[in-house]
Scaffold this active site. Structure first.
Site, mmCIF file in Angstrom:
data_model
loop_
_atom_site.group_PDB
_atom_site.id
_atom_site.type_symbol
_atom_site.label_atom_id
_atom_site.label_comp_id
_atom_site.label_asym_id
_atom_site.label_seq_id
_atom_site.Cartn_x
_atom_site.Cartn_y
_atom_site.Cartn_z
ATOM 1 N N ARG A 1 30.074 43.321 50.402
ATOM 2 C CA ARG A 1 29.738 43.346 48.976
ATOM 3 C C ARG A 1 28.293 42.871 48.809
ATOM 4 N NH1 ARG A 1 33.104 39.638 44.945
ATOM 5 N NH2 ARG A 1 31.868 38.003 45.938
ATOM 6 N N HIS B 1 39.578 26.757 41.151
ATOM 7 C CA HIS B 1 39.240 26.275 42.496
ATOM 8 C C HIS B 1 40.449 25.632 43.172
ATOM 9 C CE1 HIS B 1 34.701 26.097 41.403
ATOM 10 N NE2 HIS B 1 35.038 27.250 41.911
ATOM 11 N N GLU C 1 35.964 45.647 38.384
ATOM 12 C CA GLU C 1 36.137 44.338 37.762
ATOM 13 C C GLU C 1 36.007 44.428 36.249
ATOM 14 O OE1 GLU C 1 33.843 41.381 40.721
ATOM 15 O OE2 GLU C 1 32.754 43.199 40.201
ATOM 16 N N ARG D 1 31.630 38.313 51.226
ATOM 17 C CA ARG D 1 30.898 37.791 50.068
ATOM 18 C C ARG D 1 29.493 37.357 50.512
ATOM 19 N NH1 ARG D 1 36.213 35.069 49.436
ATOM 20 N NH2 ARG D 1 37.213 35.744 47.503
ATOM 21 N N CYS E 1 40.916 43.246 46.437
ATOM 22 C CA CYS E 1 40.352 42.129 47.196
ATOM 23 C C CYS E 1 40.342 40.841 46.382
ATOM 24 C CB CYS E 1 38.936 42.445 47.679
ATOM 25 S SG CYS E 1 37.752 42.716 46.346
#
Length: 559
Positions: A332, A193, A420, A295, A491
């Site tokens: 997505r 983060h 992924e 997202r 991305c």
């Protein structure tokens, strides 16, 4: 140049830039004296103690929510998630259990947090990433209980280099780039983060720096966010020259206005990552050709019930409407699960959510969830007229890709899948037989390829997207796209690294999607390199023994 005699600490670079200033060490703990004065057993009974906990936890959650309301992008998303964690019913239940065992309230909070820290750490992956957030929440709740101000990073009185073991989302999101010249942390990886928010703010950042907290406060530090070095004995005049040169280079980057292309005119789509209508409208003002990652799950983190198709269409329409004309949006579908729990979608009690039912896998037992989302997306596309592509996360097999693509094609939209899972990269050529495009999510691809928790400091070198094995899987995927004549984008956070962006383009990647703050630096770096130079950079990175050698080799070719 770094002199051989200089004392140098090394870490993982995550936000480029050079900064020089005095170290300001952050130790975010509640005052031991306040804790000692506090009598956690003074409540009439366990219910009264639990009520005190509830009030403290709600105050902490409201504090996160207030900060989220004045933030945007990744910072707002992370703060919203932290507010939800402070209100978590499971955490409250653990506190209640310990209180009923006649444990004082501070000990009960600590025991409950340690219980979840142990669970999250054992899960690894994305859930382990929440450990820092959870420990920060504990400190803030304790501060509320004992009547102290919540701990965290204060406002520096003068420009400095902030040095910390780690920074909680609430601290990172509130940093002022005019006063915080650079960030250096002992813990964390390139997708933590701290790193994500620092990238949004444009603050040079190096993480995973062993020994950072042993530095003395006030020590002049020269931080290089490209090389990943922190020099403690740099010559002040040389340091000033390097900072000035970096500032001039960054100023030149800021003038880049698109569209994306290499120096010899090979087009590369530069796109934005967005979360909602507000972030989309902001990103639309940047020189981007659309959105490479919307997202959708981040719009629903606080929802207890599934929104209707009409509600979803309205939410998606805000994003699509910001990119009308000749720009397009890649949506997505819900990437819920693991560290992004959505109450109406995700499963509870999984032993390892990072490897469990998340992303597209949620539709296996609840196909209506995906069908209704796709209907909402199609309705928004029809209303706005914006070109809309749709992709699914966590796709592992060709059969999954085909079933998803068939549903999307039936609605008249372009269909793609996220790469992924390593199996998706290895089968990229077969995936492209059934879908229209691929998008590589380098954060998860790196984690799953290297079997390394993104928050494990000792493994930060493994969670680096410059790892040769990760680059090899990206190259396989990009080559499959070239042979099929179909787009392959990136991305993940790797797309925001200007040097790595050139490497990706040299491999055959056709689009790069990133936080809006990274658009101009990436676009300008690409504009300065020919396709031949990008291909040479890709070859150098793929041939390197480790991420450091890969960065050094590419920097020698392009800088």
């Amino acid at each position: 140049m770094v002199t051989p005699s200089a004392a140098i600490l090394r870490g993982t670079p995550v936000v480029p830039g050079v900064a020089y200033g005095p170290a300001s060490l952050v130790r975010s703990e509640v005052s031991p004296a306040a804790i000692e004065r506090y009598d956690g057993t003074a409540y009439a009974d366990s219910d009264a103690a639990l009520a005190a906990y509830d009030a403290a936890a709600e105050a902490v959650a409201e504090g996160f929510a207030r900060k989220a309301s004045s933030a945007s992008g990744a910072a707002a998303q992370v703060l919203t998630a932290s507010a939800g964690l402070a209100r978590d019913k499971g955490l409250r239940g653990a506190v209640r259990k310990h209180l009923r065992a006649d444990v004082d309230v501070l000990a009960a909070v600590n025991a409950a947090v340690e219980q979840f820290v142990s669970i999250f750490t054992g899960m690894g992956g994305l859930m382990a990433e929440r450990v820092t957030d959870l420990q920060d929440i504990e400190r803030r709740i304790v501060a509320q209980l004992v009547g102290e101000p919540e701990p965290g990073v204060g406002v520096p009185e003068a420009p400095c280099v902030l040095v910390a073991e780690d920074l909680a989302p609430a601290d990172t999101a509130g940093l002022d780039p005019r006063l915080v010249l650079a960030l250096v942390t002992e813990r964390g990886g390139p997708t933590s983060h701290t790193a994500i928010i620092a990238r949004q703010l444009g603050i040079p950042c190096v993480v995973g720096v062993v020994g950072a907290m042993s530095l003395a406060g006030g020590t002049p530090l020269l931080v290089d966010g490209v090389a990943g070095t922190i020099e403690t004995e740099a010559d002040p005049d040389e340091a000033a020259d390097r900072v000035a040169a970096d500032a001039a280079a960054r100023s030149a980057l800021a003038s880049w206005s698109g569209p994306g292309a290499t120096a010899d005119g090979v087009p590369v789509k530069i796109l934005a990552n967005v979360a909602d209508g507000e972030s989309a409208r902001s990103a639309a003002t940047a020189p981007v050709q659309g959105v490479g990652l919307f997202r959708t799950e981040l719009s629903f983190l606080n929802r207890q019930d599934e929104p209707s198709v009409d509600e979803q269409a309205e939410i998606y329409g805000e994003v699509l409407a910001a990119f009308d004309g000749d720009r397009y949006v890649v949506v997505r579908t819900l990437d819920a699960g693991s560290d992004k729990p959505v109450a109406f979608a995700t499963h509870e009690g999984e032993e390892n959510p990072a490897l469990g039912v998340r992303g597209l896998r949620l539709s296996f037992g609840n196909p209506g969830l995906l069908d209704r989302q796709l209907e909402g997306i199609a309705a928004a596309a029809a209303t706005t007229g914006t070109e809309t592509w749709v992709m699914a996360p966590m796709v592992a097999t060709v059969a999954e890709a085909k079933e998803f693509a068939d549903k999307v094609h039936a609605l008249g939209l372009k269909a793609g899948v996220m790469v992924e899972v390593p199996s998706a990269a290895l089968l990229a050529h077969r995936m492209l037989e059934v879908v229209d495009f691929l998008s590589i999510g380098t954060n998860d691809l790196t984690q799953y390829t290297m079997a390394a928790d993104r928050m494990a400091t000792d493994l930060a070198h493994l969670t680096d997207p410059w790892q040769p094995a990760v680059l090899q899987l990206i190259a396989i995927t990009a080559e499959a796209g070239r042979q099929a004549g179909k787009p392959v984008g990136v991305c993940g956070e790797a797309a925001a690294d200007p040097l790595l962006a050139c490497v990706l383009v040299g491999m055959g990647v056709t689009s790069l999607s990133m936080a809006a703050a990274a658009v101009r630096p990436v676009g300008a770096q690409l504009a300065a390199a020919s396709m031949d130079e990008c291909e040479d950079a890709a070859e150098a990175a793929l041939s390197a023994a480790d991420p450091t050698a890969a960065r050094d080799a590419v920097r020698a070719l392009l800088v």
